[in-house]
Scaffold this active site. Structure first.
Site, short mmCIF file in Angstrom:
data_model
loop_
_atom_site.label_atom_id
_atom_site.label_comp_id
_atom_site.label_asym_id
_atom_site.label_seq_id
_atom_site.Cartn_x
_atom_site.Cartn_y
_atom_site.Cartn_z
N ARG A 1 16.19 -33.30 -33.46
CA ARG A 1 15.32 -33.65 -32.34
C ARG A 1 13.90 -33.25 -32.73
NH1 ARG A 1 19.84 -30.91 -30.16
NH2 ARG A 1 21.14 -32.19 -28.78
N LYS B 1 19.46 -27.09 -28.45
CA LYS B 1 19.52 -26.83 -27.01
C LYS B 1 20.35 -25.59 -26.71
CE LYS B 1 18.87 -31.58 -25.33
NZ LYS B 1 19.47 -32.66 -24.52
N ARG C 1 16.59 -40.01 -35.04
CA ARG C 1 17.83 -39.23 -34.89
C ARG C 1 19.01 -40.17 -34.63
NH1 ARG C 1 20.22 -34.28 -32.94
NH2 ARG C 1 21.35 -34.54 -30.98
N HIS D 1 25.86 -31.77 -30.53
CA HIS D 1 26.34 -32.16 -29.20
C HIS D 1 27.38 -31.17 -28.72
CE1 HIS D 1 25.22 -36.69 -29.80
NE2 HIS D 1 24.20 -35.97 -29.38
N TYR E 1 27.99 -43.62 -30.32
CA TYR E 1 27.61 -44.22 -31.60
C TYR E 1 28.69 -45.14 -32.15
CZ TYR E 1 23.61 -41.16 -31.43
OH TYR E 1 22.46 -40.54 -31.03
#
Length: 294
Positions: free
Chosen positions: A149, A172, A243, A266, A275
Site C-alpha cells: 500500500r 494495517k 498493488r 489481508h 482476485y
C-alpha cells in the site's frame, strides 16, 4: 471521558486502526450521536442508545442520503455506525435489524506491466530534482514489485537497510509481514539512496519529502494522477492499482490464494478471493479478443 472519546481510544489503542480508518469511524459515530440528539431531543449516552430502533437508523441514513451519499458510501456509513453501536452497547447486544443498500462489487483493474514502467518513468522524468525522480521511480516500482500500500511504502524507515531479498513491512493494525524484494526494485532504491541529500538513519523515513520529512502519500497520488493524464491512461490507474496489479499478475502466474493473502497482508481470505474473479475476467477478455467466433 465522553462516549466518543472512549470510542476514539478504543479505535487507536485496542483496534490499532490506521489514522485514516480512525478518522472515518469516529466521524460516523460523531454524526450518528449528533443526529440522534436532535432526533430524540436528549443527550446521547450508552443508556439512551439502548432504545435505538431500525426506524431511527433509517432516519439517520435518510438524512445522510440528503448529503448526496452514494449506495457504496451509505453502506459504509451503516457498517461504521454498527461498529460504534457494538462498542457502546457490547458485542452481545442485539442491534436494530437494518439492511444496507445493494452495492455491486467492482473488480480491481490491473495495470499492464508496460504501463507500470511508462507511468513510473513519466513521474520520475517530471520531477524537479534528480534525486526526487529517483525516489519516485523506486517507490512506484516497489508498489508494483512487492504489492505494498502507498502508506506502507512511505512508512518505511532506514532500519530496512541494508536491503536483502525480502522486506519487513508494517501494515494495517500494526501487523507485520514479509514481502519479496526484486533485484530491480532493490537497485532502484539503492540508486535513490545514493542521490538523496538526506542521511539514512534507522529511525528516519526511507522515502523523504523535498524538505527531508516523511513523503506524504497524497504527493505520490498527485504525481501519478499527472502522469496518468499525460499518458492517456485510465483514471483507475492509481498507486493502489499497482498493488492490484501485483496480486493479479501473481495469481495469473500460478500463485495460490493463501500465499497471496500473506503477501498482501489481508486478515481475511475473502478479501483476497476477489482476485480470482479478476483473473477470470482477464481470461474472458482474452477469449473475446482472440477467438474468431467470439
Amino acid at each position: 471521558m465522553s462516549l466518543l472519546a472512549e470510542y476514539l481510544t478504543f479505535l487507536t489503542d485496542n483496534r490499532r486502526m490506521s489514522p485514516h480508518s480512525v478518522r472515518a469511524y469516529h466521524a460516523t459515530a460523531d454524526r450518528l450521536t449528533g443526529f440522534l440528539q436532535l432526533h430524540w431531543g436528549a443527550a446521547v449516552d450508552r443508556a439512551t442508545l439502548m432504545k435505538i430502533s431500525a426506524a431511527d437508523m433509517r432516519a439517520f441514513l435518510a438524512d445522510r442520503r440528503g448529503d448526496g451519499l452514494t449506495n457504496r458510501s451509505t453502506a459504509r456509513e451503516l457498517s461504521a455506525a454498527r461498529h460504534f453501536l457494538r462498542f457502546a452497547l457490547g458485542e452481545n447486544a442485539t442491534l436494530p435489524p437494518m439492511k444496507g443498500p445493494r452495492v455491486q462489487r467492482s473488480l480491481p483493474r490491473p495495470v499492464n506491466p508496460d504501463d507500470v514502467l511508462a507511468l513510473a518513468d513519466d513521474v520520475a522524468e517530471s520531477a524537479n530534482d534528480g534525486w526526487v525522480g529517483a525516489r519516485d521511480w523506486a517507490l512506484l516500482l516497489l508498489l508494483y514489485g512487492s504489492g505494498l500500500r502507498v502508506s506502507e511504502a512511505t512508512g518505511l524507515n532506514g532500519d530496512v537497510l541494508p536491503l536483502g531479498t525480502t522486506l519487513r513491512v508494517t501494515g494495517k493494525r500494526n501487523k507485520t509481514r514479509i514481502v519479496p524484494l526484486l533485484e530491480q526494485v532493490s537497485t532502484a532504491i539503492q540508486e535513490y539512496i545514493a542521490l538523496c541529500p538526506y542521511p539514512m538513519a534507522a529511525d528516519q523515513p526511507l522515502f523523504r519529502g523535498a524538505r527531508g520529512g516523511p513523503l506524504a502519500p497524497a504527493l505520490v497520488r498527485r504525481a501519478v494522477q499527472g502522469a496518468r493524464m499525460r499518458l492517456g491512461l485510465s483514471e483507475r490507474t492509481t498507486p493502489h492499482a499497482l498493488r492490484h496489479s501485483f496480486a493479479t499478475h501473481l495469481l495469473a502466474g500460478g500463485a495460490d490464494l493463501r500465499s497471496l493473502q500473506e503477501l498482501l497482508g489481508h486478515s481475511s481470505l475473502s478479501s483476497t478471493q476477489i482476485y480470482t474473479a479478476v483473473d477470470t475476467a482477464m481470461l474472458l477478455d482474452e477469449y473475446q479478443n482472440a477467438h474468431p467466433r467470439a
